[in-house]
Scaffold this active site. Structure first.
Site, PDB file in Angstrom:
ATOM      1  N   ASP A  67       1.000  -1.200   0.026  1.00  0.00           N
ATOM      2  CA  ASP A  67      -0.001  -0.136  -0.029  1.00  0.00           C
ATOM      3  C   ASP A  67       0.908   1.262   0.019  1.00  0.00           C
ATOM      4  OD1 ASP A  67       0.918  -0.253   2.619  1.00  0.00           O
ATOM      5  OD2 ASP A  67      -0.822  -0.973   3.295  1.00  0.00           O
ATOM      6  N   HIS A 138      -6.778  -5.247  10.749  1.00  0.00           N
ATOM      7  CA  HIS A 138      -6.419  -4.890   9.144  1.00  0.00           C
ATOM      8  C   HIS A 138      -5.135  -5.416   8.625  1.00  0.00           C
ATOM      9  CE1 HIS A 138      -4.187  -0.948   9.618  1.00  0.00           C
ATOM     10  NE2 HIS A 138      -3.560  -1.700   9.623  1.00  0.00           N
ATOM     11  N   GLU A 143      -9.431  -2.041   5.786  1.00  0.00           N
ATOM     12  CA  GLU A 143      -9.924  -1.885   7.471  1.00  0.00           C
ATOM     13  C   GLU A 143     -11.320  -2.732   7.412  1.00  0.00           C
ATOM     14  OE1 GLU A 143      -8.261  -0.301   8.991  1.00  0.00           O
ATOM     15  OE2 GLU A 143      -7.424   1.858   8.478  1.00  0.00           O
TER      16      GLU A 143
END
Ligand code: PGA
Length: 265
Positions: A67, A138, A143
């Site tokens: 990410d 997570h 999430e």
């Protein structure tokens, strides 16, 4: 799932690094999925030590990070691009063109998400995906409530994630509100998932991920559906595991048998 309980944080890093190093020794063109945050740093330190000590060659290895914060450029001091350069990339003989992270400053999030997914596919998929764990369960920035079938997209960060990551930015107000992240299904597509957690603050999330029901409320619980997952925790993060004795016994059994290297968990 293979659950490995180690005595301390340092051992968690060493065992994880040895699994990644073994993958690279087996296949010098391996595709590694990498993670940021405090948890993987010990593993990265040990991987750097193995590279220096044994000359482990990363020149053909490809990497894909989970990410990146949305809305910041790769050269931002708190970007995950910067984090990876500082913690790992600068110390290994990786080719920069082989190190991939999603771009947080792309103008079109959907196009960037598709480009990232295509990159992983074109590389032949991820051999081992390293994962940290949020206190809220997570993985990546998936999430609670994330679809278990999700793929790379921009997600809003949970309040707890913003507070937990404020330490890197100095204050919660400075933490970006969203991030571009591999989806849960993107993670499950990896051939081997390696989940690390250390410290008492992760004990509840580890118990929920490993022993709770599979639920989007705890995205890491989706790993129970994957045939090859290794969970490595220290004693603190293992504190709420009900099957602790079994995991220790199974690990001892693996060590004593030729199954130690078996990929199926
Ligand atoms: P941490 O973060 O390693 O900094 O605890 C893990 C995560 O949020 O995935």
């Amino acid at each position: 799932m293979r659950v490995v309980i180690e005595a301390n944080v340092q051992r968690v890093g060493e065992v994880a690094a040895e699994i990644l190093a073994a993958q690279v020794r087996r296949d010098p063109r391996s595709v590694l999925g990498l993670a940021t945050g405090g948890t993987p740093c010990g593993c990265y330190r040990e991987l750097i030590a193995i590279h220096r000590r044994d000359g482990l060659d990363f020149s053909q290895v490809r990497t894909f990070n989970l990410d990146e914060y949305w809305g910041i450029s790769p050269d931002h001091p708190q970007s995950y691009h910067t984090f990876m350069r500082a913690e790992l990339f600068q110390y290994l003989n990786l080719c920069p063109a082989n190190c991939h992270l999603p771009r947080g400053d792309a103008s079109d999030s959907i196009a960037e998400s598709e480009r990232y997914e295509r990159g992983i596919r074109d590389a032949g998929g991820i051999d081992i995906q390293l994962l940290g764990l949020g206190r809220n369960g997570h993985i990546g920035f998936n999430e609670p409530g994330s679809s278990l079938a999700s793929r790379t997209r921009v997600k809003h960060l949970a309040r707890q994630t913003i507070d937990d990551n404020a330490r890197f930015f100095g204050a919660p107000e400075l933490v970006p509100r969203s991030a571009i992240t591999m989806g849960v299904q993107t993670i499950l597509d990896a051939r081997h998932c390696l989940l690390l957690a250390t410290g008492i603050s992760k004990a509840g999330a580890i118990a929920a991920a490993v022993e709770g029901p599979v639920t989007a409320a705890i995205p890491a619980s989706a790993l129970q559906l994957h045939p090859q997952v290794t969970v490595i925790v220290d004693e603190d993060a293992a504190a709420e595991l009900r099957n602790r004795e079994y995991y220790l016994l199974a690990e001892q059994g693996r060590r004593e048998s030729s199954e130690y290297e078996s990929p199926q968990h």
